[in-house]
Scaffold this motif. Structure first.
Motif, mmCIF file in Angstrom:
data_model
loop_
_atom_site.group_PDB
_atom_site.id
_atom_site.type_symbol
_atom_site.label_atom_id
_atom_site.label_comp_id
_atom_site.label_asym_id
_atom_site.label_seq_id
_atom_site.Cartn_x
_atom_site.Cartn_y
_atom_site.Cartn_z
ATOM 1 N N GLU A 102 0.829 -1.215 0.000
ATOM 2 C CA GLU A 102 0.000 0.000 0.000
ATOM 3 C C GLU A 102 0.857 1.257 0.000
ATOM 4 O OE1 GLU A 102 -2.577 -0.454 3.425
ATOM 5 O OE2 GLU A 102 -3.384 -2.284 2.485
ATOM 6 N N TYR A 103 1.955 1.185 0.708
ATOM 7 C CA TYR A 103 2.857 2.346 0.739
ATOM 8 C C TYR A 103 3.326 2.695 -0.670
ATOM 9 C CZ TYR A 103 7.428 4.485 0.557
ATOM 10 O OH TYR A 103 8.485 5.263 0.174
ATOM 11 N N ILE A 104 3.782 1.697 -1.415
ATOM 12 C CA ILE A 104 4.258 1.954 -2.785
ATOM 13 C C ILE A 104 3.120 2.549 -3.618
ATOM 14 C CG2 ILE A 104 5.152 0.907 -4.914
ATOM 15 C CD1 ILE A 104 7.312 0.896 -2.849
ATOM 16 N N ALA A 105 1.932 2.003 -3.441
ATOM 17 C CA ALA A 105 0.786 2.503 -4.212
ATOM 18 C C ALA A 105 0.488 3.958 -3.853
ATOM 19 C CB ALA A 105 -0.432 1.631 -3.964
ATOM 20 N N LYS A 106 0.443 4.240 -2.573
ATOM 21 C CA LYS A 106 0.074 5.602 -2.156
ATOM 22 C C LYS A 106 1.167 6.607 -2.464
ATOM 23 C CE LYS A 106 -3.433 4.583 1.282
ATOM 24 N NZ LYS A 106 -3.768 4.539 2.713
ATOM 25 N N ASN A 108 -8.466 -5.899 -4.419
ATOM 26 C CA ASN A 108 -8.328 -4.453 -4.194
ATOM 27 C C ASN A 108 -8.237 -3.707 -5.507
ATOM 28 O OD1 ASN A 108 -8.395 -4.396 -1.423
ATOM 29 N ND2 ASN A 108 -6.171 -4.657 -1.193
ATOM 30 N N LYS A 109 -8.883 -2.574 -5.545
ATOM 31 C CA LYS A 109 -8.894 -1.764 -6.767
ATOM 32 C C LYS A 109 -7.490 -1.336 -7.175
ATOM 33 C CE LYS A 109 -12.832 0.744 -8.376
ATOM 34 N NZ LYS A 109 -13.613 1.975 -8.341
ATOM 35 N N TYR A 110 -6.650 -1.034 -6.198
ATOM 36 C CA TYR A 110 -5.325 -0.517 -6.529
ATOM 37 C C TYR A 110 -4.367 -1.618 -6.980
ATOM 38 C CZ TYR A 110 -2.899 -1.990 -2.225
ATOM 39 O OH TYR A 110 -2.309 -2.715 -1.226
#
Lengths: 570, 570
Positions: free
Chosen positions: B113-117, B157-159
């Protein structure tokens, strides 16, 4: 299933089906390879040496991925989807992108749903494109209207694969508000949009493409193909019964090859029966010089890629086991056809039951007319000169000729002329609309002919030299629920062929349709129809108000070049 | 927006941005064309002659679609996603398929999630692949485990764009139950699965592909490429810092070209800074003889097609306006980079703010150790012969050598030998696990070195000839939150570089990282590390228990060939 696939791929367990000793086309590297092809469930699990619970010896045969028809209107076959499948699957077609534009113009979404449901249990994947342009033009009365709001609602349906050919290209290029709404709805739903942009070039083409449209099947010249491919379109090479552009295969190069696909668009039962489907297109483009591996790639992988059909269109592990084993790459005679891992056709014969028909009431009894009388066909002209339609043999383009006319009792006189009356009678909503015109040079004499196929709104088109016969023809079409009819004034006899499904398609089998169709056509010629014309089908395009020059719809005579209605009095 | 696109395409309104007088590559027909490229919002709307509110003169330049890196671990750059983007976007890369495998092994889904955000507001599309193999092997302790159930939950998850490289190929080939669950979950979610199948051939490859795996970036030989492409895989040609297979470009033919794509996989900040990214791969494969249009097609359209990124990877109407204008097709020097229709880099410099960092607590302070003491590093051997690891220069493959050893007070004696102690200290869960071994021929003397990057679980790897220094090194790494360290026993000094993000990446900028990194590496060499080795990064692969021959994890010494733990006593 993945575990099963893996175990069979590794040969720890027997495959369900093995095509032994095959030569097969590898569309990824453009080579012909040799080996067994192992299948489990609906998937190919491997190539190499395999043993199967069932085995088919393919020695001497070449195995290809099942063909994909990139764009077809099933209705044009005049057959039900079931019967259509029974003709094309044994030819090697295992997937079609179907646009039920015709029946949706008659029956609305019920028509679209009918095609989907009737196709559901066939050994043929029928991907349903939501017809984008219903009606095709605002100059006629169709059975249904799908505006932007309707498209937005229906495009989300699970059974809808994409948005059908956007033939209303002027609306796209001018950014018509309702058109834009349709396009945006398709994109919001993540669905592909098919195109239809004859002779659209340059900035107009840029504008058309800004609708997010992916394909075109209307290319005529090499220049047009070059520009369209260059601008991102996939170009369908079409093998229809009347509209053909197989010659476009000569523009295929190693560099642009991946952007070409094959389709049939409109192909009649007789053609399907006698000549075939995509197999016939392959046979012909290979005979014309395209290498067979490229040809097959057009009909398989390319089409799968264009339409985002992953794991389809190639012979490789995890790919759908849609396969066709042909005698050779010249004749493309299909010896065996496998769909979803099951043998479904052999030696050109279907191995599936084609006798059942899904026939909902919603697509039956679709010819809604008040009782027609002879006086409905009186054509009162103001003077002695009038516009008459002509049709160019073999084509759908019409001409306009100014003719001298006489009148008697307020009705045009047809005796001793080569003129006929043409009438388009609205048949959907009981509006009572009748468009009337004159038709020159068709050759019919002594009664009336009629048909409930008339592109794209499919009102009743009648032709005749006798008002009473024309009324009888219309009433008979209503009575049989649609089809084709001839009324012989002299004998009083009525001859007809029933197209009970939407007035477009027969629920019978192809052989019966073909036999009766031929007899009726022969009778039309016997009554004088010039043999240069397809006796009934040439009539079916006389109301298509997007093709030059003079057309007739239920709303009146239409000048396509001026894009406006026109007075019959010259 | 469609209305706006259409109006500008038709030149009824000015485009937002026009690249004037460009030569540009048409990847669909393999030609170079000339014209203006008009952009509205984030889309290309047309090519031809256009006027724009903003215009960039591209005379003399060649415009290409923005590059797509088909497979990359951002973490290998040792940079934050923000800083990573600041290096690669000015090189012309506008989309990456990123597999945050490393940080997910440390931080679990919080790392992913960190990489995505952190990537979200960058002028770079970062498509996140859910790491499929966390941990990579069961022979070590990772910071997280993603089993089949976890994958099933998170893949939706969408991301999450797809499932990351399935490096656990033995699990696929043997149809391991949890592995199959992961694969099925990805298919059920309709997401692509990347592969990683070094030297997997024949029936094993068939089995691997039956997992529904689409790509491979581990091909070494032409034969391997031929088989993998033939069986449906897309093959990545890789331009990593250590693992390279650009030479594979020589196997590209007109027939198989569409199945090749480019990637970097693992590429360090220094390489990105000094040599570049996909641009460098293009430069090199063109220098080696691949025609530049094919090369660019590999890096753009092919990758977009492989990953189902529609309307991306080409210069055509409705395509995403991701563009790079280069000096020429030899040097691929990027003069301008356009992302989503905005100029985001010029002359190799980013025009976007790279100073902000998204730094959630979940990826900071990830070195969890109890206070280490000298006695933790005592290595008691039973006899006088032991197994020592060796590492082949430049590689990640290790050897096993039987060495004579002496012991004193229950601890191995290192003086006057070319042996060092190697320790892998578990740093995620306070298990207290310490794997200990001997390492031969590295050359370091007089203290200890350590690093918190160790593939794939990223425990602390320590090397030294002094127990006290090794303990100090570990404790220091804990204190700084991860990174690299050298303890000089003689002076008592500690030198270090902080990798605060997961112990893998620095939140600082690339220049600072590079400067400090070089200084630390130089110090390691000064303390004796053989210059054939990458002083720290060679250590980072010593625990990777899938690469031969002898490895050390926190759970002990591992014989990769026997695929089992092994006793250090020989």
């Amino acid at each position: 299933m993945i575990e099963k696939y893996i175990r069979a791929a590794k040969r720890d367990k027997k495959a369900d089906l093995v095509l032994k000793n095959a030569s097969y086309i590898d569309v990824f590297t453009g080579k012909i390879r040799k080996g067994d092809i192992a299948v489990v469930g609906e998937k190919i699990v491997g190539t190499g040496e395999y043993a199967g619970k069932e085995e088919i010896d393919c020695s001497g045969l070449t195995v290809l991925p099942g063909y994909i028809d990139g764009h077809v209107h099933i209705e044009s076959s005049q057959l039900s989807p079931e019967e259509f499948a029974s003709l094309i699957v044994p030819r090697g077609t295992t997937t079609i992108i179907a646009d039920p534009h015709e029946i949706t113009n008659v029956c609305g979404m019920a028509g679209c749903e009918y095609i989907a449901k009737a196709s559901k249990n066939l050994p043929l994947d029928v991907k349903i494109q939501l017809p984008s342009c219903v009606p095709a033009t605002p100059f006629e009365t169709s059975g249904a209207t799908l505006n932007g709001k309707d498209i937005k609602k229906n495009i989300k349906n699970k059974y809808i694969f994409g948005l059908g050919e956007f033939m209303g290209y002027p609306g796209v290029i001018s950014a018509n508000r309702d058109t834009v709404k349709k396009l945006e709805a398709a994109h919001a739903a993540g669905k592909i949009i098919d195109g239809h942009a004859p002779a659209v070039y340059g900035y107009d083409l840029n504008a058309y493409l800004c609708g997010g449209i992916s394909t075109d099947h209307e290319c005529v010249t090499g220049k047009e193909i070059e520009e369209k491919i260059s601008k991102g379109m996939y170009v369908h090479i079409r093998h229809g019964s009347s509209t053909q552009n197989l010659g476009n295969a000569k523009f295929v190069t190693k560099e642009n090859m991946r952007r070409f696909i094959l389709c049939t668009d409109d192909r009649h039962a007789a053609d399907l029966k006698e000549n075939g489907h995509i197999d016939d297109a392959l046979r012909k483009i290979v005979a014309n010089g395209l290498d067979p591996i490229s040809a097959v790639t057009l009909a398989t992988l390319n089409c799968a890629e264009c339409y985002g059909l992953k794991w389809r269109g190639a012979i490789a592990p995890f790919y759908l086991a849609d396969l066709v084993a042909v005698d050779n790459l010249d004749n493309f005679n299909a010896k065996y056809v496998i769909k979803n891992g099951k043998l479904v056709a052999k030696d050109g014969k279907p191995l599936f039951d084609t006798s059942k028909r899904y026939l909902p009431d919603s697509v039956l009894d679709t010819v809604h007319l008040k009782e027609m009388k002879a006086e409905d066909f009186v054509l009162t002209l103001k003077g002695t000169r009038a516009k008459a339609m002509t049709v160019l043999p073999g084509g759908v383009v019409t001409g306009c000729e100014i003719v001298d006319v006489e009148s008697r009792n307020g009705d045009v006189v047809l005796e001793n002329t080569d003129l006929l009356k043409l009438a388009v009678v609205e048949r959907h909503k009981l509006t009572g609309n009748i468009g009337k015109g004159l038709f020159k040079g068709y050759g019919f004499k002594g009664g009336a002919m009629g048909i409930t196929i008339s592109h794209d709104s499919h009102n009743v088109i009648l032709l005749g030299d006798d008002n009473e016969s024309m009324a009888r023809a219309a009433n008979h079409l209503k009575q049989i629920g649609g089809g084709m009819v001839i009324v012989d004034k002299a004998s009083g006899e009525i001859y007809s062929l029933t197209l009970d499904i939407g007035g477009l398609m027969s629920s019978r089998n192809a052989d019966d349709l073909q036999r009766d169709s031929r007899a009726l056509i022969e009778r039309a010629h016997a009554m004088g129809v010039n043999r240069e014309y397809q006796a009934f089908m040439s009539l079916a395009f006389l109301s298509l108000a997007v093709i030059p020059k003079l057309k007739l719809t239920d709303a009146g005579l239409f000048d396509v070049e001026k894009f406006a209605f026109t007075d019959i009095n010259a």
